[in-house]
Design an enzyme around this catalytic site. Structure first.
Site, mmCIF file in Angstrom:
data_model
loop_
_atom_site.group_PDB
_atom_site.id
_atom_site.type_symbol
_atom_site.label_atom_id
_atom_site.label_comp_id
_atom_site.label_asym_id
_atom_site.label_seq_id
_atom_site.Cartn_x
_atom_site.Cartn_y
_atom_site.Cartn_z
ATOM 1 N N HIS A 44 0.844 -1.208 0.000
ATOM 2 C CA HIS A 44 0.000 0.000 0.000
ATOM 3 C C HIS A 44 0.880 1.259 0.000
ATOM 4 O O HIS A 44 0.606 2.222 -0.713
ATOM 5 C CB HIS A 44 -0.905 0.026 1.240
ATOM 6 C CG HIS A 44 -1.929 -1.077 1.288
ATOM 7 N ND1 HIS A 44 -2.156 -1.853 2.411
ATOM 8 C CD2 HIS A 44 -2.787 -1.551 0.349
ATOM 9 C CE1 HIS A 44 -3.121 -2.733 2.153
ATOM 10 N NE2 HIS A 44 -3.519 -2.573 0.920
ATOM 11 N N LYS A 94 -17.593 -6.046 10.924
ATOM 12 C CA LYS A 94 -16.425 -6.923 10.883
ATOM 13 C C LYS A 94 -15.432 -6.588 11.985
ATOM 14 O O LYS A 94 -15.095 -5.429 12.183
ATOM 15 C CB LYS A 94 -15.734 -6.753 9.514
ATOM 16 C CG LYS A 94 -15.449 -8.084 8.831
ATOM 17 C CD LYS A 94 -15.090 -7.902 7.380
ATOM 18 C CE LYS A 94 -13.600 -7.924 7.165
ATOM 19 N NZ LYS A 94 -13.239 -7.689 5.755
ATOM 20 N N ARG A 99 -2.707 -6.098 -8.348
ATOM 21 C CA ARG A 99 -1.626 -7.091 -8.326
ATOM 22 C C ARG A 99 -1.841 -8.154 -9.386
ATOM 23 O O ARG A 99 -0.937 -8.533 -10.100
ATOM 24 C CB ARG A 99 -1.559 -7.765 -6.944
ATOM 25 C CG ARG A 99 -0.998 -6.902 -5.858
ATOM 26 C CD ARG A 99 -1.465 -7.340 -4.502
ATOM 27 N NE ARG A 99 -2.900 -7.159 -4.384
ATOM 28 C CZ ARG A 99 -3.612 -7.442 -3.324
ATOM 29 N NH1 ARG A 99 -3.041 -7.969 -2.270
ATOM 30 N NH2 ARG A 99 -4.914 -7.217 -3.304
ATOM 31 N N SER A 127 -2.905 -7.740 2.871
ATOM 32 C CA SER A 127 -3.300 -7.668 4.280
ATOM 33 C C SER A 127 -3.690 -9.056 4.779
ATOM 34 O O SER A 127 -3.385 -9.418 5.920
ATOM 35 C CB SER A 127 -4.471 -6.707 4.455
ATOM 36 O OG SER A 127 -4.116 -5.410 4.040
HETATM 37 P P1 ADP Z 1 -10.093 -3.503 0.022
HETATM 38 O O1 ADP Z 1 -10.474 -4.204 1.266
HETATM 39 O O2 ADP Z 1 -10.887 -2.280 -0.257
HETATM 40 O O3 ADP Z 1 -9.886 -4.344 -1.210
HETATM 41 P P2 ADP Z 1 -7.271 -3.435 0.745
HETATM 42 O O4 ADP Z 1 -6.951 -2.751 2.007
HETATM 43 O O5 ADP Z 1 -7.133 -4.913 0.712
HETATM 44 O O6 ADP Z 1 -8.685 -2.880 0.328
HETATM 45 O O7 ADP Z 1 -6.390 -2.825 -0.442
HETATM 46 C C1 ADP Z 1 -6.535 -1.502 -0.863
HETATM 47 C C2 ADP Z 1 -6.014 -1.352 -2.275
HETATM 48 O O8 ADP Z 1 -4.626 -1.658 -2.321
HETATM 49 C C3 ADP Z 1 -6.671 -2.293 -3.283
HETATM 50 O O9 ADP Z 1 -6.830 -1.608 -4.497
HETATM 51 C C4 ADP Z 1 -5.669 -3.407 -3.437
HETATM 52 O O10 ADP Z 1 -5.767 -4.044 -4.699
HETATM 53 C C5 ADP Z 1 -4.372 -2.629 -3.317
HETATM 54 N N1 ADP Z 1 -3.239 -3.431 -2.888
HETATM 55 C C6 ADP Z 1 -3.181 -4.308 -1.870
HETATM 56 N N2 ADP Z 1 -1.954 -4.851 -1.750
HETATM 57 C C7 ADP Z 1 -1.198 -4.294 -2.732
HETATM 58 C C8 ADP Z 1 0.163 -4.457 -3.171
HETATM 59 N N3 ADP Z 1 0.992 -5.306 -2.554
HETATM 60 N N4 ADP Z 1 0.590 -3.711 -4.210
HETATM 61 C C9 ADP Z 1 -0.262 -2.869 -4.845
HETATM 62 N N5 ADP Z 1 -1.557 -2.692 -4.508
HETATM 63 C C10 ADP Z 1 -2.019 -3.382 -3.461
#
Ligand code: ADP
Length: 145
Positions: free
Chosen positions: A17, A41, A90, A127
């Site tokens: 992120h 959640k 990704r 995450s």
């Molecule tokens: P959500 O629960 O809304 O999907 P996340 O917190 O999992 O949100 O992720 C937020 C954003 O960051 C999403 O667009 C996700 O695809 C992106 N993301 C997560 N991990 C990575 C990474 N390692 N590299 C690039 N983008 C990422």
């Protein structure tokens, strides 16, 4: 002022992120990292701790704002007077899901999504991986901010 909203659960906020934020920063005056709150959640890391860690990670950078919200991301975008949302991709699976959301947000609300393709160094970082490793007692400090 050009503002973009980076919405997510960020539970927790990972080095992947952070990379996405750093790479979009040169193009905008302000990047709002917006923690979507799902009251139903139970979170892995308390919201306040997640937000505080991100504030620390970007301390001194006045282009970064950290906030939390409930409801639709497009409504948050309106509040910040912007038409731009940031998302990272990704995999193909990410893309398929994201394109539908992006299309809906643009057609219904006129809000465009800007995608940053994950750096291959971080493409495996999610995450959910962090939560899984932590549940089995592994050290996660290098994967999160
Ligand atoms: P959500 O629960 O809304 O999907 P996340 O917190 O999992 O949100 O992720 C937020 C954003 O960051 C999403 O667009 C996700 O695809 C992106 N993301 C997560 N991990 C990575 C990474 N390692 N590299 C690039 N983008 C990422």
């Amino acid at each position: 002022m050009k503002t973009i909203i980076f919405p997510g659960s960020f539970d927790p906020f990972t080095i992947g992120h952070k990379d996405v934020v750093e790479r979009i920063l040169p193009l905008f005056d302000k990047v709002v990292i917006a923690f979507g709150v799902n009251l139903q959640k139970k979170s892995f890391m308390p919201l306040e701790e997640r937000m505080e860690r991100v504030r620390k990670a970007f301390a001194g950078n006045d282009k970064i704002e950290v906030t939390s919200y409930t409801g639709l991301t497009v409504d948050l975008a309106k509040k910040y007077d912007t038409h731009y949302i940031l998302r990272g991709v990704r995999t193909n699976a990410d893309f398929e899901y994201e394109r539908i959301m992006a299309d809906a947000n643009r057609r219904l609300e006129g809000v465009d999504t800007i995608f940053v393709v994950a750096d291959e160094k971080y493409a495996y970082v999610s995450s959910s991986l962090v939560r899984e490793l932590s549940a089995f007692g592994r050290d996660i400090t290098d994967l999160i901010v």
